[in-house]
Write an enzyme that holds these catalytic residues in place. Structure first.
Site: not given
Length: 105
Positions: A9-11, A41
């Site tokens: 998960a990232c921005a 996220t």
């Protein structure tokens, strides 16, 4: 169906897509059937509630400020989580990030 499910998960879920490919290549080379994917996220809650929830969740270093908040959710779901090592992420070392995920499962 995959043996294990690994979520990154990232921005926005985009910057980790190249790392996902490298991890998939490393898993395939080792003869492992893993589902590895990246999401924003913002999608964490829905993924943790899905029928095919991840076996492990790794946060991109750029969103490590969310670690405590996400950890509460993954603890409730019984899923290990951590932040991806910044050097492994920056150098796109899919084999190293895969090894980290496997050690956590």
């Amino acid at each position: 169906m995959a043996d294990k499910v690994i979520m990154l998960a990232c921005a926005a879920g985009m910057s980790t897509s190249m790392l996902v490919q490298r991890m998939q290549d490393a898993a395939k080379a080792a003869g492992k059937d893993y589902k590895i994917f990246a999401k924003s996220t913002a999608d964490i809650d829905s993924e943790l509630a899905s029928s095919e929830k991840p076996d492990v969740l790794l946060l991109g270093p750029q969103v490590q400020y969310m670690k405590n908040e996400v950890k509460k959710k993954t603890d409730e779901a019984g899923i290990p989580m951590d932040v991806i090592n910044m050097m492994d992420y920056g150098m796109m070392k899919g084999d190293m990030v895969l090894a980290t995920a496997e050690a956590m499962m």
